[in-house]
Scaffold this active site. Structure first.
Site, PDB file in Angstrom:
ATOM      1  CG  HIS A  99     -49.504  10.313   8.670  1.00  0.00           C
ATOM      2  ND1 HIS A  99     -48.305  10.576   7.651  1.00  0.00           N
ATOM      3  CD2 HIS A  99     -50.497   9.562   8.350  1.00  0.00           C
ATOM      4  CE1 HIS A  99     -48.905   9.629   6.617  1.00  0.00           C
ATOM      5  NE2 HIS A  99     -49.958   8.902   6.895  1.00  0.00           N
ATOM      6  CG  ASP A 101     -45.720  13.328  11.902  1.00  0.00           C
ATOM      7  OD1 ASP A 101     -46.641  12.623  11.430  1.00  0.00           O
ATOM      8  OD2 ASP A 101     -44.700  13.876  11.122  1.00  0.00           O
ATOM      9  CG  HIS A 102     -48.516  15.978  10.250  1.00  0.00           C
ATOM     10  ND1 HIS A 102     -48.007  17.345   9.871  1.00  0.00           N
ATOM     11  CD2 HIS A 102     -47.845  15.078   9.952  1.00  0.00           C
ATOM     12  CE1 HIS A 102     -46.948  16.986   8.906  1.00  0.00           C
ATOM     13  NE2 HIS A 102     -46.715  15.404   9.211  1.00  0.00           N
TER      14      HIS A 102
END
Length: 313
Positions: A99, A101-102
């Site tokens: 994902h 946001d990682h």
């Protein structure tokens, strides 16, 4: 009031738990233990809580970085400044899952230090990255990190055990506040149980505050999901029994997703049902279907009828 539908307070308490309101403030950079530094990603919001937690792990000059946040300038400025000030170099960059946001900070990290190009690790690696396998060990001074394959939130999700602290970097499987979401509920439940079997006492989540009692939090997550399964199966079983009383034995009956929601939560705005409830409740229904406890009639997922295949006590 006009024609507005009433909000169900119990639903909103669950849906908004840990989202935007009454969250504790977390420092941008904090030494959360003698071998773990947490650096926030600078991306707070309803889906990210106080922002993505990234972690520097180890006690010497060589460290492990877990996750790279979303790719906002605030994060690369924070971590690059910290690395420079403390004369730290990165030996491994471990990504919990794909994902954005990682993984979003990976390009900035490599732009800052091109030598990191070959030090990026992910379970399902992108071009030029290294794979992470279940049980793989990453070691630096003061820290031994063991990878644990925990799919469910995403197909490639990894957690990491910090052996020296009996702690677990939980990624997005378990959050510091509220509940997470799952791409595959069956796999997710298996992963929660596997995480519980590790018997780690402390949790370092990818979002939210440190989890001081990880066994208790895992029990809470498991019971929450199992409770939803029981609640939905009970609702469908009740409809099955009542349908047979109305229409005779052998009648399957069935309820649409909207009817299930009304039965459990009361009437809610359709937008709330479709955007907030439908994805997670459909996952529960699919898991019950895979467990052969629920069946369905063909059609649109939001309009098809679901029915119980077995009764519950």
């Amino acid at each position: 009031m006009g024609g507005r539908l009433p909000f169900n307070q119990s639903f909103w308490e669950e849906f908004l738990m840990g989202r935007e309101g009454s969250l504790p403030n977390l420092p941008e950079i904090s030494h959360v233990s003698k071998r773990v530094v947490r650096i926030l990603g600078g991306n707070p919001g309803s889906m990210h809580l106080q922002g993505t937690n990234t972690y520097l792990v180890g006690t010497g000059r060589s460290r492990i970085l877990i996750d790279t946040a979303q790719g906002l300038p605030a994060w690369i400025h924070r971590i690059s400044s910290f690395l420079f000030t403390h004369n730290i170099e990165l030996s491994y960059v471990l990504l919990t899952h794909w994902h954005g946001d990682h993984t979003g900070g990976v390009p900035d990290l490599i732009a800052h230090n091109p030598l990191l190009t070959n030090k990026i690790y992910k379970n399902n690696p992108d071009a030029g990255q290294n794979t992470i396998t279940d049980g793989q060990i990453f070691s630096v001074n003061g820290a031994t990190v063991r990878a644990v394959f925990t799919p469910g939130h995403s197909v490639d999700h990894m957690c990491f055990v910090l052996e020296e602290e009996n702690a677990l970097f939980t990624g997005d499987n378990v959050l510091g506040h509220g509940f997470s979401v799952a791409q595959d509920l069956g796999c997710y439940m298996d992963s929660l149980r596997n995480m519980s079997a590790l018997a780690c006492g402390l949790g370092y989540p990818a979002h939210g505050a440190i989890i001081e009692n990880l066994p208790g939090k895992l029990d809470e997550y498991i019971q929450h999901r199992e409770g939803r399964e029981r609640m939905m199966l009970s609702t469908l079983t009740k409809e099955l029994v009542q349908g047979q009383e109305r229409r005779g034995e052998g009648t399957k009956g069935g309820l649409t997703l909207n009817e299930i929601v009304i039965s459990i939560y009361g009437r809610l705005p359709q937008e709330v049902i479709e955007k907030a409830l439908a994805p997670s409740l459909l996952q529960v229904l699919w898991k019950l279907t895979e467990d052969r406890r629920v069946g369905f009639k063909p059609g649109d997922p939001l309009k098809r009828q679901w029915f119980a295949l077995i009764s519950v006590e």
